[in-house]
Design a protein around this motif. Structure first.
Motif, PDB file in Angstrom:
ATOM      1  N   GLY A 199       0.787  -1.226   0.000  1.00  0.00           N
ATOM      2  CA  GLY A 199       0.000   0.000   0.000  1.00  0.00           C
ATOM      3  C   GLY A 199       0.813   1.267   0.000  1.00  0.00           C
ATOM      4  O   GLY A 199       0.266   2.355  -0.016  1.00  0.00           O
ATOM      5  N   ALA A 200       2.136   1.154   0.051  1.00  0.00           N
ATOM      6  CA  ALA A 200       2.965   2.356   0.055  1.00  0.00           C
ATOM      7  C   ALA A 200       3.485   2.615  -1.358  1.00  0.00           C
ATOM      8  O   ALA A 200       4.467   2.042  -1.773  1.00  0.00           O
ATOM      9  CB  ALA A 200       4.129   2.181   1.024  1.00  0.00           C
ATOM     10  N   ALA A 201       2.759   3.460  -2.083  1.00  0.00           N
ATOM     11  CA  ALA A 201       3.203   3.792  -3.440  1.00  0.00           C
ATOM     12  C   ALA A 201       4.253   4.901  -3.346  1.00  0.00           C
ATOM     13  O   ALA A 201       4.230   5.700  -2.417  1.00  0.00           O
ATOM     14  CB  ALA A 201       2.021   4.261  -4.276  1.00  0.00           C
ATOM     15  N   PRO A 202       5.195   4.921  -4.284  1.00  0.00           N
ATOM     16  CA  PRO A 202       6.248   5.933  -4.202  1.00  0.00           C
ATOM     17  C   PRO A 202       5.668   7.348  -4.255  1.00  0.00           C
ATOM     18  O   PRO A 202       4.734   7.637  -4.984  1.00  0.00           O
ATOM     19  CB  PRO A 202       7.124   5.636  -5.403  1.00  0.00           C
ATOM     20  CG  PRO A 202       6.299   4.771  -6.289  1.00  0.00           C
ATOM     21  CD  PRO A 202       5.352   4.045  -5.416  1.00  0.00           C
ATOM     22  N   ALA A 203       6.225   8.220  -3.429  1.00  0.00           N
ATOM     23  CA  ALA A 203       5.688   9.563  -3.298  1.00  0.00           C
ATOM     24  C   ALA A 203       6.094  10.441  -4.474  1.00  0.00           C
ATOM     25  O   ALA A 203       5.314  11.249  -4.946  1.00  0.00           O
ATOM     26  CB  ALA A 203       6.182  10.173  -1.991  1.00  0.00           C
TER      27      ALA A 203
ATOM     28  N   GLN B 108       4.383  -3.358  -3.934  1.00  0.00           N
ATOM     29  CA  GLN B 108       3.865  -2.149  -4.554  1.00  0.00           C
ATOM     30  C   GLN B 108       3.060  -2.407  -5.807  1.00  0.00           C
ATOM     31  O   GLN B 108       2.467  -1.490  -6.352  1.00  0.00           O
ATOM     32  CB  GLN B 108       5.032  -1.230  -4.904  1.00  0.00           C
ATOM     33  CG  GLN B 108       5.744  -0.753  -3.680  1.00  0.00           C
ATOM     34  CD  GLN B 108       6.464   0.519  -3.926  1.00  0.00           C
ATOM     35  OE1 GLN B 108       6.695   0.897  -5.062  1.00  0.00           O
ATOM     36  NE2 GLN B 108       6.827   1.197  -2.866  1.00  0.00           N
ATOM     37  N   THR B 109       3.098  -3.618  -6.331  1.00  0.00           N
ATOM     38  CA  THR B 109       2.522  -3.835  -7.647  1.00  0.00           C
ATOM     39  C   THR B 109       1.431  -4.892  -7.688  1.00  0.00           C
ATOM     40  O   THR B 109       0.472  -4.745  -8.439  1.00  0.00           O
ATOM     41  CB  THR B 109       3.640  -4.235  -8.637  1.00  0.00           C
ATOM     42  OG1 THR B 109       4.788  -3.451  -8.361  1.00  0.00           O
ATOM     43  CG2 THR B 109       3.213  -4.004 -10.060  1.00  0.00           C
ATOM     44  N   CYS B 110       1.556  -5.952  -6.884  1.00  0.00           N
ATOM     45  CA  CYS B 110       0.712  -7.121  -7.125  1.00  0.00           C
ATOM     46  C   CYS B 110      -0.444  -7.214  -6.141  1.00  0.00           C
ATOM     47  O   CYS B 110      -0.284  -6.962  -4.942  1.00  0.00           O
ATOM     48  CB  CYS B 110       1.554  -8.393  -7.011  1.00  0.00           C
ATOM     49  SG  CYS B 110       2.988  -8.345  -8.077  1.00  0.00           S
TER      50      CYS B 110
ATOM     51  N   ALA C  85       5.516  -5.485  10.202  1.00  0.00           N
ATOM     52  CA  ALA C  85       4.579  -5.188   9.117  1.00  0.00           C
ATOM     53  C   ALA C  85       3.810  -3.900   9.380  1.00  0.00           C
ATOM     54  O   ALA C  85       3.276  -3.285   8.488  1.00  0.00           O
ATOM     55  CB  ALA C  85       3.607  -6.338   8.938  1.00  0.00           C
ATOM     56  N   GLN C  86       3.780  -3.492  10.676  1.00  0.00           N
ATOM     57  CA  GLN C  86       3.052  -2.264  10.985  1.00  0.00           C
ATOM     58  C   GLN C  86       3.827  -1.018  10.556  1.00  0.00           C
ATOM     59  O   GLN C  86       3.258   0.050  10.440  1.00  0.00           O
ATOM     60  CB  GLN C  86       2.774  -2.182  12.489  1.00  0.00           C
ATOM     61  CG  GLN C  86       1.498  -2.884  12.911  1.00  0.00           C
ATOM     62  CD  GLN C  86       1.693  -4.393  12.962  1.00  0.00           C
ATOM     63  OE1 GLN C  86       2.787  -4.879  13.174  1.00  0.00           O
ATOM     64  NE2 GLN C  86       0.626  -5.156  12.729  1.00  0.00           N
ATOM     65  N   ALA C  87       5.114  -1.173  10.358  1.00  0.00           N
ATOM     66  CA  ALA C  87       5.951  -0.004  10.049  1.00  0.00           C
ATOM     67  C   ALA C  87       5.666   0.508   8.649  1.00  0.00           C
ATOM     68  O   ALA C  87       6.450   0.362   7.733  1.00  0.00           O
ATOM     69  CB  ALA C  87       7.424  -0.351  10.195  1.00  0.00           C
ATOM     70  N   THR C  88       4.508   1.097   8.478  1.00  0.00           N
ATOM     71  CA  THR C  88       4.176   1.654   7.175  1.00  0.00           C
ATOM     72  C   THR C  88       4.757   3.051   7.050  1.00  0.00           C
ATOM     73  O   THR C  88       5.108   3.696   8.027  1.00  0.00           O
ATOM     74  CB  THR C  88       2.654   1.731   6.987  1.00  0.00           C
ATOM     75  OG1 THR C  88       2.116   2.338   8.141  1.00  0.00           O
ATOM     76  CG2 THR C  88       2.060   0.370   6.802  1.00  0.00           C
ATOM     77  N   ARG C  89       4.805   3.504   5.821  1.00  0.00           N
ATOM     78  CA  ARG C  89       5.344   4.847   5.606  1.00  0.00           C
ATOM     79  C   ARG C  89       4.208   5.851   5.614  1.00  0.00           C
ATOM     80  O   ARG C  89       3.104   5.529   5.196  1.00  0.00           O
ATOM     81  CB  ARG C  89       6.066   4.911   4.279  1.00  0.00           C
ATOM     82  CG  ARG C  89       7.324   4.071   4.296  1.00  0.00           C
ATOM     83  CD  ARG C  89       8.128   4.341   3.071  1.00  0.00           C
ATOM     84  NE  ARG C  89       7.315   4.140   1.882  1.00  0.00           N
ATOM     85  CZ  ARG C  89       7.549   4.787   0.758  1.00  0.00           C
ATOM     86  NH1 ARG C  89       8.480   5.693   0.689  1.00  0.00           N
ATOM     87  NH2 ARG C  89       6.829   4.544  -0.302  1.00  0.00           N
ATOM     88  N   PRO C  90       4.434   7.062   6.103  1.00  0.00           N
ATOM     89  CA  PRO C  90       3.396   8.089   6.080  1.00  0.00           C
ATOM     90  C   PRO C  90       3.048   8.452   4.643  1.00  0.00           C
ATOM     91  O   PRO C  90       3.897   8.396   3.775  1.00  0.00           O
ATOM     92  CB  PRO C  90       4.028   9.274   6.794  1.00  0.00           C
ATOM     93  CG  PRO C  90       5.502   9.065   6.704  1.00  0.00           C
ATOM     94  CD  PRO C  90       5.714   7.586   6.651  1.00  0.00           C
TER      95      PRO C  90
END
Lengths: 329, 324, 341
Positions: A266-270, C224-226, C336-341
């Motif tokens: 779910g993290a698409a490149p910014a 990021q893709t699949c 897995a919780q370490a998502t990016r803002p």
């Protein structure tokens, strides 16, 4: 050795290749750099940015076109190959292609013993075969291979094991400086982690100074204390690893870190950079990055920004560096 | 493109100059031997020796000797062979050259055609009986010495079975100029063509097969198949076309050395008065001016052919075009 | 998978074996998966895991002597395994297209990019040269190639890696395939260019309605893709499921270990990476039991006699591991919780 003397110092190093039709390729375009004892410097950049060439210039495996290369305070820029030889044990290289770096017709033991036979021991005497054998066993233990590996040929090993052998060879003469050119990029992720850990262990045990040339930012972050980001032959940003990667001052570094696909759903490149890296043969005038820079202004196309301190220990070559506070990309 | 060609031309001229100096040095400037005696031939009288010495300037400095020699070879063309009673050398070569050219061109036509067909079929039917048969035949062709094959065909077609319906058309040994009798020219040359071509068919078909098999593992061949092209098209348009680049370089050199006199054995066996046979006779008589002239002629051919190969390369391979 | 909907590609128990030392070696063993319309499915694994072999087998591109392909692969209901070469050829490039890792070597060096794309169009459709070239130029433009008409006249070596890969994708899309198999399409590219190409691939679903089977070793690319991911280990399926589930709650220890061994770019930096000890077995020395057994932290007696069967874990998730059935499933990944803002 004085701890304040850099193990390696580069002063305005340039490396220019002549191409047909009188064109010149400036692979390294005026780089100054200091690597202090015990430091692990990561040299990152995309293909063609000159990072591998710079790595070879550091060890005088390539001659530089101008500038100075100092190893432990001693100018080695113009030393002859003969005068360089006594210094060679102190600086070693690990190459990317673990297969090509090992002669397929010789046993591992012979391959590793060769530098020990050629170079005299630190006390100036030739090593006896007993000390060589003892050293070989020591090296195998150091890189985590069984001693039985010494009697086998390179093809009997997997890519990760061959890279361990290459590291053992680089360590055979107890170097102070090791330059590793993409040492893990040909390896699978699970094996790559083993080798990355090995580098960290070796530094802790032997007090080595490393320069890592790599394109994988995550790997570089894992093994470096300091990072220098290269673009088209020049360093555009340099500083403590997490400062550079998490609060980049140069838009190129920001784009580079943003473009790395995270193993997080779910993290698409910014931010996406447009286009490809321009050819180093005719690099853009002004800032070398301005053709792809999302923040480029008129000044950037004319005036070349020089590397300057943004914060203590953090330098960037940008007229309009990104925010001062600790930002996340 | 044009500057690249001009630069190549300049290089060629420079190499030719170097070759001529080298040939001259080997023949006339080797220390300890009197070039006069070599040119005059065995048992020459003192008068002739003196005449030769003055004519060639052997009493003068080496650069002058070189210049005299080149003048005699290329400008006045009056280099004479004393061993052969004063016959002029250059016209001899001019007479012999077309014979050799006809022999080699015909053979080249056969060997290129045959080896492309054999090599491609062998690669297409890799590891089947087609492949093995062709490659074994190629190996046999390489192993047979050309003079032996020539003698055996002569034995069969000229004497043993000459009177049968099969070989009664074969003319006697020798050459018939094309301008006199095209049919006779063809009949006189067709057997020498095949004999000369046999070894090259062997080499070229094996080289081409190996190239094509290696190419079959290339990524672009896989792409071509993934595009849904027919196997024939993949093999010919993608494989063979790419393999031709190495094929041409090999061909250029072999062709040049044959035209330059390398077909000597074939010419001698079939009594064809070409450059090879001229060299052969000069060697047996130790006729130094002729030997030097033929060596020079052959060197020119090899160097020029090399230049031609490079230019064909430019046409065949866009990567080379850009690297220039 | 609801019974009323037929997947675009339905692979069941695919096996690929090659002869060696008098016997047959299974490079790929019982691989099953589906690709739906306009879906991107990831096929992940390390080198030697059989991911490329699987794709090549689907395309009928394996031509090493004596190779055996067993099982079933139905493309829109048509069986691909054992299909006549001519019929398969008509499908190849038109309905199923493929792009490869290294765009440098994947184009024939002696022809222009345009010529090679035209060739594919004209192999499948009766079109004039002029019409084919017009479509080629249009495709290149759609793929974001600057100055497409001139680029079409250039040779592969004259283009940068990113442009070559765009041209490769343009060629693959030239006959509007419903399935695109992309074998490590970004591995040879720089990260900034990789990001552009992945963006392009993600967009194909909407712009061309194409499904993509993305083969890669990079978990970041998959994430990021699949939409769905299939993890292969040593020629066998380890796990498959929706990508988000797979990354948050991997059910197979290999998937979990693989995710853990990636050095993190964000968040705290571990002093040591949790590396997986040892090496993946070669197909020749694959153990009788679970192939990951020798490297697995949870290995025990039940793993050893035979390879664990693929078992359903949760919605759409399957794993070839005995742990969930034994009531001791792996805990969800902490990182897995370490998502990016």
């Amino acid at each position: 050795m004085n701890p304040s003397t850099p193990v390696l110092e580069l002063r305005d190093v340039r490396k220019t290749y002549r191409l047909p039709r009188g064109q010149k390729l400036k692979a390294v375009d005026g780089i100054s750099l200091r690597v202090m004892p015990g430091e692990m410097l990561g040299l990152v950049g995309e293909s063609g940015c000159g990072k591998s060439t710079l790595g070879r210039c550091m060890l005088r495996l390539d001659d530089v076109s101008s500038g100075q290369v100092l190893f432990e305070g001693r100018d080695i820029t113009t030393l002859s190959e003969r005068k360089l030889r006594p210094l060679r044990p102190g600086m070693q290289m690990v190459f990317q292609n673990s297969t090509a770096a090992l002669n397929p017709c010789r046993r591992i033991g012979d391959l590793l013993a060769e530098p020990l036979r050629v170079h005299p021991a630190p006390d100036g005497r030739r090593r006896t075969s007993a000390t060589i054998t003892a050293r070989l066993h020591e090296l195998m233990a150091l890189v985590g291979l069984p001693a039985s590996a010494l009697a086998r040929y390179p093809h009997a090993f997997s890519g990760g094991q061959r890279q361990r052998i290459n590291i053992a060879r680089a360590l055979a003469l107890s170097p102070r400086l090791v330059v590793a050119d993409e040492p893990v990029s040909a390896l699978d992720v699970s094996v790559q982690a083993q080798i990355v850990n090995l580098f960290a262990d070796l530094r802790a045990r032997l007090g080595l100074t490393y320069v890592f040339v790599a394109h994988d930012l995550a790997v570089v972050r894992q093994i470096s204390t300091r990072v220098a980001v290269m673009y088209l032959g020049a360093i555009v940003e340099c500083g403590e690893t997490d400062a550079v990667l998490h609060a980049p001052a140069h838009p190129y570094t920001a784009a580079l870190t943003a473009a790395v696909p995270r193993p997080v759903v779910g993290a698409a490149p910014a931010m996406l950079l447009r286009g490809d890296v321009p050819s180093p043969v005719n690099r853009p005038a002004g800032c070398r990055f301005h053709t792809r820079c999302p923040q480029a202004q008129a000044r950037c196309g004319v005036e070349e920004p020089l590397l300057r301190a943004i914060r203590p220990g953090h330098e960037a070559a940008c007229h309009y560096p990104l925010g001062g506070e600790h930002r996340k990309v | 493109m044009i500057p690249a060609l001009l630069r190549r031309l300049g290089q060629t001229l420079l190499v030719l100059f170097g070759v001529s100096v080298l040939v001259f040095a080997v023949f006339f400037a080797t220390p300890g031997a009197d070039p006069t005696a070599r040119i005059a031939g065995r048992n020459a009288s003192p008068q002739i020796m003196e005449k030769v010495r003055r004519e060639y300037g052997f009493d003068r400095a080496l650069p002058v000797q070189y210049a005299t020699m080149m003048k005699k070879l290329f400008i006045t063309r009056d280099l004479a062979s004393y061993a052969d009673r004063g016959e002029l050398v250059v016209p001899q070569i001019e007479q012999a050259a077309p014979v050799t050219a006809c022999l080699v061109c015909g053979a080249a036509f056969i060997w290129v055609g045959a080896s492309i067909i054999m090599g491609t079929l062998a690669a297409a039917f890799r590891d089947t009986w087609v492949d093995r048969t062709f490659m074994l035949a190629g190996l046999v062709g390489i192993s047979i010495p050309v003079f032996w094959l020539g003698q055996v065909t002569n034995l069969i077609t000229q004497s043993r079975y000459h009177d049968t319906w099969l070989f009664s058309w074969v003319p006697g040994l020798g050459y018939v100029p094309f301008s006199e009798d095209p049919g006779g020219w063809f009949r006189a040359l067709v057997i020498p063509w095949v004999v000369l071509a046999v070894m090259f068919i062997g080499i070229y078909s094996r080289v081409l097969r190996a190239d094509l098999v290696a190419l079959a593992g290339e990524d672009f061949m896989r792409t071509a198949r993934a595009k849904g092209l027919s196997p024939t098209r993949v093999m010919l348009r993608h494989g063979l076309r790419t393999a031709l680049v190495t094929f041409v370089s090999l061909f250029g050199l072999d062709f040049a050395q044959l035209v330059g006199g390398g077909a000597l054995l074939t010419e001698v066996v079939f009594g064809l008065p070409g450059v090879g046979r001229l060299t052969y006779r000069a060697l047996t008589n130790l006729d130094l001016p002729v030997i030097m002239a033929t060596v020079m002629y052959s060197a020119i051919f090899v160097v020029v052919a090399n230049a031609v190969v490079d230019m064909v390369y430019l046409l065949l391979d866009p990567r080379v075009r850009d690297a220039r | 998978m609801p019974a009323d909907r037929m997947p675009l590609l339905d692979v069941r128990n695919l096996c690929v074996s090659v002869p060696a030392n008098g016997g047959m070696i299974r490079l790929v063993e019982n691989v099953s998966f589906c690709v739906d319309e306009a879906e991107i499915v990831g096929l992940v694994g390390e080198s030697g895991s059989g991911k490329s072999v699987t794709a090549m087998a689907l395309m009928g591109l394996i031509d090493s002597p004596g190779v055996q392909v067993r099982g079933s692969a139905r493309f829109r209901g048509q069986e691909l395994v054992g299909m006549a070469p001519r019929a398969l050829r008509a499908l190849r490039g038109r309905d199923i297209a493929m792009i490869f890792q290294d765009p440098m070597t994947a184009f024939t060096p002696v022809y222009t990019i345009g010529w090679q794309i035209d060739e594919q169009i004209r192999a499948h459709e009766r079109l004039s040269r002029r019409a084919a070239r017009a479509r080629t130029v249009q495709l290149l433009a759609e793929m974001g190639v600057p100055d497409p008409a001139r680029t079409a006249q250039r040779y592969p070596h004259q283009l940068s890696g990113g442009l070559r890969q765009r041209a490769m994708i343009a060629m693959a899309l030239s006959c509007n395939p419903t399935l695109l198999i992309a074998d490590e399409p970004t591995t040879a590219l720089d990260v900034t260019v990789q990001a552009q190409i992945l963006e392009l691939l993600r967009g194909l679903r909407h712009s061309h309605g194409s499904s993509v089977l993305l083969i890669t070793h990079d978990m970041g690319v998959v994430a990021q893709t699949c939409a769905r991911t299939l993890v292969l280990y040593s020629g066998r399926m380890a796990e498959s499921g929706p990508t988000s589930t797979l990354f948050a709650r991997p059910a197979h220890p290999y998937t979990a270990a693989l995710l853990d061994s990636i050095p993190p770019l964000d968040g705290p930096r571990p002093p040591r990476l949790p590396a997986i000890a040892g090496l993946p077995p070669t197909p020749r020395e694959r153990p009788a039991g679970c192939a990951f057994g020798p490297r697995c932290a949870h290995v025990h007696a039940t793993c050893l006699p035979a390879p664990p069967a693929l078992a359903s874990i949760g919605p759409g998730q399957q794993a070839a591991c005995v742990l969930p059935a034994e009531g001791t499933p792996l805990p969800p990944r902490a990182t897995a919780q370490a998502t990016r803002p």
